[in-house]
Design a protein around this motif. Structure first.
Motif, PDB file in Angstrom:
ATOM      1  N   PRO A  29      -0.106  11.779   3.064  1.00 40.70           N
ATOM      2  CA  PRO A  29      -0.845  12.077   1.875  1.00 40.70           C
ATOM      3  C   PRO A  29      -0.058  12.736   0.898  1.00 40.70           C
ATOM      4  O   PRO A  29       0.956  13.205   0.793  1.00 40.70           O
ATOM      5  N   VAL A  30      -0.826  12.061  -0.479  1.00 36.74           N
ATOM      6  CA  VAL A  30      -0.122  12.443  -1.665  1.00 36.74           C
ATOM      7  C   VAL A  30      -1.188  13.193  -2.598  1.00 36.74           C
ATOM      8  O   VAL A  30      -2.393  12.816  -2.662  1.00 36.74           O
ATOM      9  N   ARG A  31      -1.012  14.337  -3.119  1.00 34.06           N
ATOM     10  CA  ARG A  31      -1.643  15.022  -3.855  1.00 34.06           C
ATOM     11  C   ARG A  31      -2.230  14.524  -5.368  1.00 34.06           C
ATOM     12  O   ARG A  31      -1.237  13.913  -5.841  1.00 34.06           O
ATOM     13  N   PRO A  32      -3.414  14.531  -5.491  1.00 33.58           N
ATOM     14  CA  PRO A  32      -3.783  13.863  -6.925  1.00 33.58           C
ATOM     15  C   PRO A  32      -3.072  14.521  -8.033  1.00 33.58           C
ATOM     16  O   PRO A  32      -2.534  15.856  -7.964  1.00 33.58           O
ATOM     17  N   PRO A  33      -2.927  13.631  -9.379  1.00 31.28           N
ATOM     18  CA  PRO A  33      -2.379  14.467 -10.324  1.00 31.28           C
ATOM     19  C   PRO A  33      -2.838  15.804 -10.954  1.00 31.28           C
ATOM     20  O   PRO A  33      -4.113  15.826 -10.568  1.00 31.28           O
ATOM     21  N   ALA A  34      -1.833  16.684 -11.135  1.00 30.82           N
ATOM     22  CA  ALA A  34      -2.500  17.925 -11.495  1.00 30.82           C
ATOM     23  C   ALA A  34      -2.248  18.390 -13.308  1.00 30.82           C
ATOM     24  O   ALA A  34      -1.943  19.282 -13.372  1.00 30.82           O
ATOM     25  N   ASP A  35      -2.240  17.229 -14.025  1.00 34.03           N
ATOM     26  CA  ASP A  35      -1.841  17.383 -15.164  1.00 34.03           C
ATOM     27  C   ASP A  35      -2.851  18.127 -15.948  1.00 34.03           C
ATOM     28  O   ASP A  35      -4.070  18.316 -15.420  1.00 34.03           O
ATOM     29  N   SER A  36      -2.713  18.624 -17.051  1.00 35.97           N
ATOM     30  CA  SER A  36      -3.739  19.364 -18.058  1.00 35.97           C
ATOM     31  C   SER A  36      -4.761  18.919 -18.272  1.00 35.97           C
ATOM     32  O   SER A  36      -5.786  19.634 -18.097  1.00 35.97           O
ATOM     33  N   ALA A  37      -4.813  17.361 -18.403  1.00 33.62           N
ATOM     34  CA  ALA A  37      -6.017  16.784 -18.745  1.00 33.62           C
ATOM     35  C   ALA A  37      -6.989  16.628 -17.474  1.00 33.62           C
ATOM     36  O   ALA A  37      -8.361  16.953 -17.795  1.00 33.62           O
ATOM     37  N   ARG A  91       0.705  -1.131  -0.102  1.00 30.92           N
ATOM     38  CA  ARG A  91       0.075   0.044  -0.036  1.00 30.92           C
ATOM     39  C   ARG A  91       0.801   1.341   0.228  1.00 30.92           C
ATOM     40  O   ARG A  91       0.563   2.461  -0.689  1.00 30.92           O
ATOM     41  N   SER A  92       1.948   1.090   0.697  1.00 32.27           N
ATOM     42  CA  SER A  92       2.940   2.432   0.561  1.00 32.27           C
ATOM     43  C   SER A  92       3.332   2.703  -0.655  1.00 32.27           C
ATOM     44  O   SER A  92       3.791   3.817  -0.936  1.00 32.27           O
ATOM     45  N   ARG A  93       3.216   2.251  -1.771  1.00 29.20           N
ATOM     46  CA  ARG A  93       3.784   2.400  -2.891  1.00 29.20           C
ATOM     47  C   ARG A  93       2.354   3.145  -3.823  1.00 29.20           C
ATOM     48  O   ARG A  93       2.832   3.555  -4.982  1.00 29.20           O
ATOM     49  N   ILE A  94       1.386   3.225  -3.103  1.00 30.98           N
ATOM     50  CA  ILE A  94       0.213   3.698  -3.836  1.00 30.98           C
ATOM     51  C   ILE A  94      -0.124   5.199  -3.230  1.00 30.98           C
ATOM     52  O   ILE A  94      -0.087   5.294  -2.148  1.00 30.98           O
ATOM     53  N   GLY A  95      -0.319   6.037  -4.290  1.00 28.37           N
ATOM     54  CA  GLY A  95      -0.607   7.365  -3.527  1.00 28.37           C
ATOM     55  C   GLY A  95      -1.982   7.892  -3.498  1.00 28.37           C
ATOM     56  O   GLY A  95      -2.382   8.657  -2.568  1.00 28.37           O
ATOM     57  N   SER A  96      -2.972   7.155  -4.280  1.00 26.98           N
ATOM     58  CA  SER A  96      -4.283   7.347  -4.305  1.00 26.98           C
ATOM     59  C   SER A  96      -5.071   7.008  -3.131  1.00 26.98           C
ATOM     60  O   SER A  96      -4.822   5.849  -2.714  1.00 26.98           O
ATOM     61  N   LEU A  97      -5.706   8.094  -2.429  1.00 28.41           N
ATOM     62  CA  LEU A  97      -6.410   7.600  -1.300  1.00 28.41           C
ATOM     63  C   LEU A  97      -7.417   6.512  -1.709  1.00 28.41           C
ATOM     64  O   LEU A  97      -7.632   5.664  -0.654  1.00 28.41           O
ATOM     65  N   ASP A  98      -8.088   6.670  -2.701  1.00 32.89           N
ATOM     66  CA  ASP A  98      -9.170   5.594  -3.257  1.00 32.89           C
ATOM     67  C   ASP A  98      -8.653   4.116  -3.203  1.00 32.89           C
ATOM     68  O   ASP A  98      -9.121   3.165  -2.639  1.00 32.89           O
ATOM     69  N   LEU A  99      -7.330   4.201  -3.774  1.00 30.89           N
ATOM     70  CA  LEU A  99      -6.737   2.893  -3.817  1.00 30.89           C
ATOM     71  C   LEU A  99      -6.075   2.214  -2.501  1.00 30.89           C
ATOM     72  O   LEU A  99      -6.288   1.290  -2.251  1.00 30.89           O
ATOM     73  N   ARG A 100      -5.745   3.278  -1.709  1.00 29.43           N
ATOM     74  CA  ARG A 100      -5.154   3.073  -0.421  1.00 29.43           C
ATOM     75  C   ARG A 100      -6.380   2.286   0.459  1.00 29.43           C
ATOM     76  O   ARG A 100      -6.256   1.405   1.321  1.00 29.43           O
ATOM     77  N   THR A 101      -7.485   2.848   0.282  1.00 30.68           N
ATOM     78  CA  THR A 101      -8.477   2.599   1.322  1.00 30.68           C
ATOM     79  C   THR A 101      -9.101   1.156   0.803  1.00 30.68           C
ATOM     80  O   THR A 101      -9.502   0.337   1.534  1.00 30.68           O
ATOM     81  N   SER A 102      -9.028   1.010  -0.682  1.00 25.36           N
ATOM     82  CA  SER A 102      -9.504  -0.386  -1.218  1.00 25.36           C
ATOM     83  C   SER A 102      -8.904  -1.516  -0.821  1.00 25.36           C
ATOM     84  O   SER A 102      -9.376  -2.683  -0.912  1.00 25.36           O
ATOM     85  N   THR A 103      -7.686  -1.249  -0.725  1.00 26.60           N
ATOM     86  CA  THR A 103      -6.464  -2.328  -0.913  1.00 26.60           C
ATOM     87  C   THR A 103      -6.786  -3.162   0.635  1.00 26.60           C
ATOM     88  O   THR A 103      -6.421  -4.267   0.801  1.00 26.60           O
ATOM     89  N   THR A 104      -7.384  -2.371   1.321  1.00 26.77           N
ATOM     90  CA  THR A 104      -7.536  -3.251   2.542  1.00 26.77           C
ATOM     91  C   THR A 104      -8.192  -4.380   2.710  1.00 26.77           C
ATOM     92  O   THR A 104      -8.121  -5.246   3.545  1.00 26.77           O
ATOM     93  N   VAL A 105      -9.002  -4.401   1.662  1.00 26.36           N
ATOM     94  CA  VAL A 105     -10.101  -5.665   1.560  1.00 26.36           C
ATOM     95  C   VAL A 105      -8.960  -6.889   1.292  1.00 26.36           C
ATOM     96  O   VAL A 105      -9.428  -8.079   1.605  1.00 26.36           O
ATOM     97  N   LEU A 106      -7.925  -6.530   0.705  1.00 31.70           N
ATOM     98  CA  LEU A 106      -6.930  -7.870   0.365  1.00 31.70           C
ATOM     99  C   LEU A 106      -6.367  -8.444   1.984  1.00 31.70           C
ATOM    100  O   LEU A 106      -6.250  -9.743   1.720  1.00 31.70           O
ATOM    101  N   GLY A 107      -6.449  -7.723   2.851  1.00 26.16           N
ATOM    102  CA  GLY A 107      -6.059  -8.304   4.197  1.00 26.16           C
ATOM    103  C   GLY A 107      -7.174  -8.645   5.024  1.00 26.16           C
ATOM    104  O   GLY A 107      -7.027  -8.663   6.229  1.00 26.16           O
TER     105      GLY A 107
END
Length: 826
Positions: free
Chosen positions: A442-450, A390-406
């Motif tokens: 905390p990791v800020r979400p991508p701020a690319d132009s798209a 989980r520490s390799r993941i920045g997205s809060l959405d993914l961080r909270t969802s990966t908990t289901v694996l454990g």
């Protein structure tokens, strides 16, 4: 002229194949074979070679091999490499991976002059390395393939190389990088090979499953499964069905998992691919094990499949099947047989899921054998591996969802602690098994132009939807576009990588010391559907068994419904009486289940509540025992302790915001401005998203008198209405410095979606994740008229130096149905 026509048909066939259109490709190639001159054997070999690929893609692998045999009779030294690479590809499709690799290894040195075919052969060999878990040589082949593709200006091949790199990143456990590559490949496929969109959708689904997002994975798979029959990609269709079985298994839809696995197995067998058929059979057995029936047959079948998969060279799948057999034997109390099917250590190519399952099997074996030390050791080791992932993941959405694996590992450890451990042990397992996402930087979400453009469009359209709804003219097209933009923004957020930095959980001793003599912590937990509470003070700790979680959840849902019905309405006297009676009944039921058994332990102390599941939405101050008492609700003891050191102090940079279409918002803000004096007040045309975010960044205290919306299905877009559009939970993660204290005085934006492992998402949660110390918000609809007086009294208390929980307790004493909660640390 005839040869030119043949060359054109060959090229048309190749183009169709590369676009993922094998049926069209086969038609063009057959037409070319009919026209090839007798004195052009090399051309005939090339056509037969390509037609073999088309037939295989259509599911006719035997016909493909026959065509290659026919081509071999006409082969020249210049075409031998072509035939070897094609035979290797067909061998892959029937599951003969070792023979396939041998063919490709022999072909590559012969293809130096056939640079386009060389690039494709490197792509196929990379796939074989990937299947065998050899990531480094796979990436080397893919990099070489991508370079050749760019030099030869072959964008479809470049897309496939990037696609393959994503698959390798997924195998290595780097989900953000995998999703970035899949999205890059998809963008190229949309331009140059639309038939491959279904294939990359299946890969994205696998990545999302690895992150615990089974619903999003199912959406990707449903798109792919709808497309494959039209484009006649039979092998890929079967793989999609198998992945759909995995998604159903993750969703605990066991009947659907068996159905999809059976369909995949049947399709693989019709293709003659016994390797993939065995993997599908193993997936079905996993679903049968999860159903808990006929465990003897499940154990036997899983053991047979483990041996078979091992002989086929699929080491990870073999280990996973053996672990299913072991867990089935454990449930049948045949511990000796179980031990025989658990390896001493996982293989070097074992996926994270398999490594976690091994730790789970060993934890369950320890529990069955009465060895609590083994249970705790392996449950702890599995959760540590998941934490590193989980520490390799920045997205809060993914961080909270990966908990289901454990989830099962956490349950195994917590259950053992609840059954046999003391308070300190129970406390430790509660902290390991809940709200883990708060422990990562905390990791800020991508701020690319798209992404910036998509957020801007979403904000404008959401405002348009809101105005249309208020005017009684719903805009379904704008609403559909909003949903699409939300999905796109959310998906881009998944690509953010983590920093690897995480905090350790709080120690039992440190929490007890921080509680002091006047505060008690109640940490709720559930096991086997029953609630319990660990009550901790500075002097003692005790575990108290409570009632049914289902009963509490039902009472809580009825209470929320009643509060929403009463909010801001003048009801007929009889109906008002009925609803208020129901409120009293539900409050009494919650008190009886959650608080009454704890009275001797909590006395008149301040209370810190660490909830589980639906208890995150309890309006605690409505319960008589808690009314007038400072109550703080925190996701975990670790979160509470970490934020406790942050002093709220006197508000030095404060912000007051009044949103549109809320009758008392402006009056409320004016009243609060009198309390605070000079500061930032945003009302009317000044209450824009940009001005609000600018003032909010790093401020001490912020108060929002605005309409709010809790989006249960897409919680990153729970929002507050401002004059030019919504301020979303997504925006909060973009702040450089979170506000110290935030008050949300309207609607029910204190509500959260609770994922497995008591991971919470929503607007209030977004503030807490970003570093806000305390959030005061409502878990049910609020009477805006009554809220003005409560909020004025609350802020006066803050200015006079009261902690938030104390100020809120005092402010709500005259308004008994104000469902405000103090979240975080007070």
């Amino acid at each position: 002229m005839s040869l030119d026509r043949v060359l054109a048909l060959h090229q048309r066939g190749l183009d169709a194949l590369n676009r993922g259109r094998p049926l069209l490709g086969a038609r063009a190639l057959r037409a070319g074979l009919k026209l090839v001159p007798a004195d052009e054997p090399a051309m005939a070999v090339r056509l037969l070679n390509s037609l073999a690929a088309a037939e295989a893609a259509l599911g006719n692998t035997e016909r493909g091999f026959a065509l290659l045999d026919e081509a071999e009779a006409k082969a020249t030294p210049a075409t031998r490499g072509l035939l070897l690479q094609q035979r290797g590809l067909l061998l892959v499709l029937v599951g003969r991976m070792g023979d396939a690799l041998t063919c490709l290894d022999q072909a590559i040195p012969l293809l130096r002059r056939e640079r386009t075919v060389l690039a494709r052969t490197l792509l196929n060999r990379a796939m074989l390395h990937q299947i065998a878990g050899r990531v480094t040589p796979a990436l080397a082949d893919l990099d070489r393939c991508e370079r050749l593709g760019r030099e030869l200006e072959l964008p479809r091949l470049v897309a496939k190389a990037i696609h393959g790199r994503g698959s390798c990143e997924l195998l290595a456990g780097n989900i953000p990088a995998a999703l970035r590559d899949f999205d890059s490949a998809r963008a190229l496929y949309e331009k140059y090979a639309d038939g491959m969109l279904a294939v990359v959708a299946v890969e994205r689904a696998r990545a999302l499953l690895a992150a615990g997002l089974h619903r999003d994975a199912a959406t990707e798979l449903d798109f792919a499964l709808d497309a494959f029959p039209r484009i006649r990609m039979d092998q890929e269709h079967a793989e999609a069905q198998l992945t759909r079985a995995h998604a159903a298994l993750a969703a605990d839809d066991l009947a659907a998992a068996r159905t999809w696995a059976n369909r995949a197995e049947g399709r693989f067998r019709r293709r003659g691919n016994e390797t993939w058929a065995a993997v599908a059979a193993a997936t079905r057995v996993r679903a049968e094990f999860a159903a808990g029936k006929r465990l003897g047959a499940v154990a036997t079948h899983a053991a047979v499949l483990a041996e078979r998969l091992g002989k086929l060279g699929l080491d990870n799948d073999a280990e996973a099947a053996g672990l299913v057999a072991a867990r089935a034997y454990i449930q049948r109390d045949d511990l000796a047989a179980a031990r025989d099917h658990i390896r001493t250590r996982s293989g070097s190519k074992s996926l994270l899921e398999t490594r976690l399952m091994r730790h789970l099997a060993l934890a369950e074996l320890g529990a069955a054998a009465g060895d609590r030390t083994a249970t705790f050791t392996h449950a702890r080791a599995g959760l540590a591996a998941l934490r590193d992932h989980r520490s390799r993941i920045g997205s809060l959405d993914l961080r909270t969802s990966t908990t289901v694996l454990g989830r099962e590992l956490a349950t195994a450890g917590l259950t053992a602690a609840l059954d046999h451990g003391g308070p300190a042990e129970v406390f430790g397992w509660l902290e390991r098994s809940r709200a883990q996402a708060f422990r990562f930087e905390p990791v800020r979400p991508p701020a690319d132009s798209a992404t910036v453009e998509a957020v801007a469009e979403l904000r404008q359209l959401a405002h348009q939807v809101r105005v249309a709804e208020l005017g009684g003219r719903p805009d379904p097209e704008a609403r559909r576009r909003c949903a699409q933009l939300e999905r796109e923004i959310r998906a881009r957020g998944w690509q953010a990588e983590g920093t690897g930095v995480h905090d350790t959980e709080a120690s039992f001793a440190n929490v007890r010391a921080a509680l002091g003599t006047d505060t008690v912590m109640i940490s709720y937990a559930s096991a086997h559907g029953r609630l319990c509470a660990l009550v901790v003070t500075s002097q003692r700790a005790r575990l108290v068994r409570l009632g049914s979680l289902a009963t509490v959840s039902e009472s809580l849902a009825k209470l929320h419904s009643d509060l929403n019905a009463l909010c801001g309405r003048t009801l007929p006297t009889a109906l008002d009486r009925v609803i208020r009676t129901s409120v009293g009944r539900q409050v009494a039921a919650l008190t009886s289940e959650l608080v009454a058994p704890l009275r001797p332990l909590i006395g008149d102390s301040d209370v810190v509540v660490v909830p589980t599941g639906s208890l995150s939405s309890v309006p605690w101050n409505l319960l008589p025992d808690m009314a007038g008492r400072p109550v703080t609700v925190s996701p975990s003891a670790s979160t509470w302790l970490a934020r406790r050191g942050t002093s709220l102090a006197s508000p030095t940079r404060w912000l007051l915001v009044a949103g549109p279409d809320l009758a008392h918002a402006h009056d409320e803000v004016r009243q609060l401005a009198k309390v605070y004096g000079d500061g930032a007040v945003l009302m009317g045309p000044n209450a824009t998203v940009h001005s609000t975010l600018t003032a909010l960044d790093g401020c001490t205290t912020a108060h929002f008198a605005t309409h709010g919306h809790h989006e249960r299905e897409n919680v990153l877009f729970s929002r507050l209405d401002l004059i030019d559009g919504p301020l979303m939970a997504y925006d909060i993660h973009q702040l450089h410095a979170a506000p110290t204290h935030v008050v949300l005085s309207s609607c029910d934006v204190g509500r959260t979606v609770v994922r497995s492992g008591d991971e919470i998402l929503g607007f209030t949660a977004a503030l807490l994740y970003s570093g806000t110390k305390t959030v005061v918000s409502s878990v049910a609809s609020v009477d805006d008229d009554a809220a003005v007086g409560v909020m004025t009294a609350y802020h006066r208390g803050l200015v006079n130096g009261l902690p938030p929980a104390r100020a809120l307790a005092d402010a709500t004493t005259t308004q008994p149905l104000m469902p405000f909660v103090c979240f975080g640390s007070s």
